[in-house]
Enzyme design. Structure first.
Site, PDB file in Angstrom:
ATOM      1  N   LYS A 173       0.048  -7.196  32.426  1.00  0.00           N
ATOM      2  CA  LYS A 173       0.523  -6.122  32.879  1.00  0.00           C
ATOM      3  C   LYS A 173      -0.311  -5.093  33.401  1.00  0.00           C
ATOM      4  CE  LYS A 173       4.919  -7.609  31.696  1.00  0.00           C
ATOM      5  NZ  LYS A 173       5.429  -7.016  30.437  1.00  0.00           N
ATOM      6  N   GLU A 182      14.579   5.639  27.906  1.00  0.00           N
ATOM      7  CA  GLU A 182      13.019   5.311  27.305  1.00  0.00           C
ATOM      8  C   GLU A 182      12.316   6.602  27.864  1.00  0.00           C
ATOM      9  OE1 GLU A 182      12.782   0.616  27.765  1.00  0.00           O
ATOM     10  OE2 GLU A 182      12.248   1.797  29.567  1.00  0.00           O
ATOM     11  N   ASP A 213       6.574   1.084  23.141  1.00  0.00           N
ATOM     12  CA  ASP A 213       7.542   0.737  24.044  1.00  0.00           C
ATOM     13  C   ASP A 213       6.716  -0.252  24.870  1.00  0.00           C
ATOM     14  OD1 ASP A 213       9.767  -0.033  25.659  1.00  0.00           O
ATOM     15  OD2 ASP A 213      10.185   2.350  26.102  1.00  0.00           O
ATOM     16  N   GLY A 214       7.474  -1.121  25.876  1.00  0.00           N
ATOM     17  CA  GLY A 214       6.778  -2.064  26.567  1.00  0.00           C
ATOM     18  C   GLY A 214       6.498  -1.627  28.061  1.00  0.00           C
ATOM     19  N   ALA A 215       5.962  -2.032  28.972  1.00  0.00           N
ATOM     20  CA  ALA A 215       5.918  -1.705  30.424  1.00  0.00           C
ATOM     21  C   ALA A 215       5.951  -3.021  31.158  1.00  0.00           C
ATOM     22  CB  ALA A 215       4.622  -0.822  30.420  1.00  0.00           C
ATOM     23  N   LYS A 265       7.950   1.143  34.285  1.00  0.00           N
ATOM     24  CA  LYS A 265       9.034   0.776  33.408  1.00  0.00           C
ATOM     25  C   LYS A 265      10.147   0.576  33.968  1.00  0.00           C
ATOM     26  CE  LYS A 265       8.991   2.405  29.165  1.00  0.00           C
ATOM     27  NZ  LYS A 265       9.297   0.921  28.711  1.00  0.00           N
ATOM     28  N   GLY A 268      12.245  -2.676  33.910  1.00  0.00           N
ATOM     29  CA  GLY A 268      12.140  -3.937  34.163  1.00  0.00           C
ATOM     30  C   GLY A 268      13.742  -4.319  33.506  1.00  0.00           C
TER      31      GLY A 268
HETATM   32  C1  5RP Z   1      12.522  -2.003  29.733  1.00  0.00           C
HETATM   33  C2  5RP Z   1      11.198  -1.928  29.784  1.00  0.00           C
HETATM   34  C3  5RP Z   1      10.477  -2.730  29.366  1.00  0.00           C
HETATM   35  O1  5RP Z   1       9.688  -2.149  28.258  1.00  0.00           O
HETATM   36  C4  5RP Z   1       9.596  -3.530  30.305  1.00  0.00           C
HETATM   37  O2  5RP Z   1      10.523  -3.967  31.362  1.00  0.00           O
HETATM   38  C5  5RP Z   1       8.739  -4.506  29.731  1.00  0.00           C
HETATM   39  O3  5RP Z   1       9.196  -5.655  29.377  1.00  0.00           O
HETATM   40  P1  5RP Z   1       8.779  -6.887  28.466  1.00  0.00           P
HETATM   41  O4  5RP Z   1       8.337  -6.509  27.058  1.00  0.00           O
HETATM   42  O5  5RP Z   1      10.165  -7.701  28.200  1.00  0.00           O
HETATM   43  O6  5RP Z   1       7.838  -7.568  29.442  1.00  0.00           O
HETATM   44  O7  5RP Z   1      10.637  -0.978  30.661  1.00  0.00           O
HETATM   45  O8  5RP Z   1      13.597  -1.236  30.518  1.00  0.00           O
END
Ligand code: 5RP
Length: 231
Positions: A128, A110, A88-90, A101, A103
């Protein structure tokens, strides 16, 4: 797209594509949400097309749709005993791999998927990485009913400003029918304590602090290399 955006996009792509290295055949994978995960899904779909068998548990409707379009088999969270690995992203990652997390507004699903996973690996552009969490407004998912009361309680935890997230002039509604409050703390000294305090407020469904969940972060650099941070 200006050059700064291009650089960030490249870093996201680098991190997202690198993460397929962690996937073994037969795994059940939690698939995160966001623009970095997009590149992971694209890279994974190439492996799947070449005969690699995996099953994905999506963290949002958006991801579910994207994974389906890319030929990735999906399975419901209720139908898996345990997820092997979630990617997953953050929005922020500190040096202990504590995270902000949400955004993209998918923090509830998640977090549930991260909690059901043996391992959580974060993919992110190098920007990040932070010394201390809190510059990014903390997303908090709340019940729409009486949300202003919920916001008042959150404010008492030294939050400077609370903004009800909007989409096209209306409150943003999460996949699970909730509102998101973006809470400007500026700096968070004790993220574990704050997370507990937030989740104890009536009306709060979940907050975007992911404490002791991630074990590896893959940061994509501008030059196409990655930096791995491990716990
Ligand atoms: C979604 C999240 C995303 O993982 C976080 O916002 C990062 O997004 P991106 O990879 O677009 O920068 O938590 O709820």
């Amino acid at each position: 797209m200006n050059s700064e955006m291009n650089a960030q996009e490249k870093m996201k792509q680098t991190a997202g594509e690198y993460a397929v290295k962690f996937i073994q055949p037969g795994m059940i994978i939690g698939i995160g949400t966001g623009s970095t995960v997009y590149y992971f899904i694209k890279a994974l779909s190439k492996k799947v097309a070449a005969g690699f068998e995996v099953k994905g548990v999506p963290t949002s409707r958006k991801t579910e749709e994207l994974a389906r379009q890319n030929g990735i088999a999906l399975i419901d969270l209720n139908d898996v005993p345990l997820i092997d690995l979630a990617i997953d992203g953050a929005d922020e990652v500190d040096s202990n791999l504590q995270l902000i997390k949400g955004g993209g507004g998918s923090l509830l699903q998640e977090k549930m998927i991260a909690a059901a996973s043996k391992q959580l690996i974060i993919i992110a552009d190098a920007g990040k990485a932070v010394d201390r969490l809190g510059k990014f407004p903390l997303p908090i998912e709340v019940i729409p009913y009486g949300w202003k009361q919920t916001a008042k309680h959150i404010q008492q935890l030294n939050c400077n400003e609370i903004v009800l997230r909007q989409k096209e002039g209306n409150p943003f509604i999460s996949d699970h029918g909730h509102y998101i409050l973006d809470c400007h703390f500026d700096k968070i000294d004790n993220a574990a304590l704050l997370s507990q305090q937030l989740n104890a407020i009536p009306g709060v469904v979940e907050n975007g602090l992911f404490i002791n969940m991630a074990s590896i972060a893959v940061f994509g650099n501008e030059d196409g290399t990655v930096r791995l941070a491990e716990k």
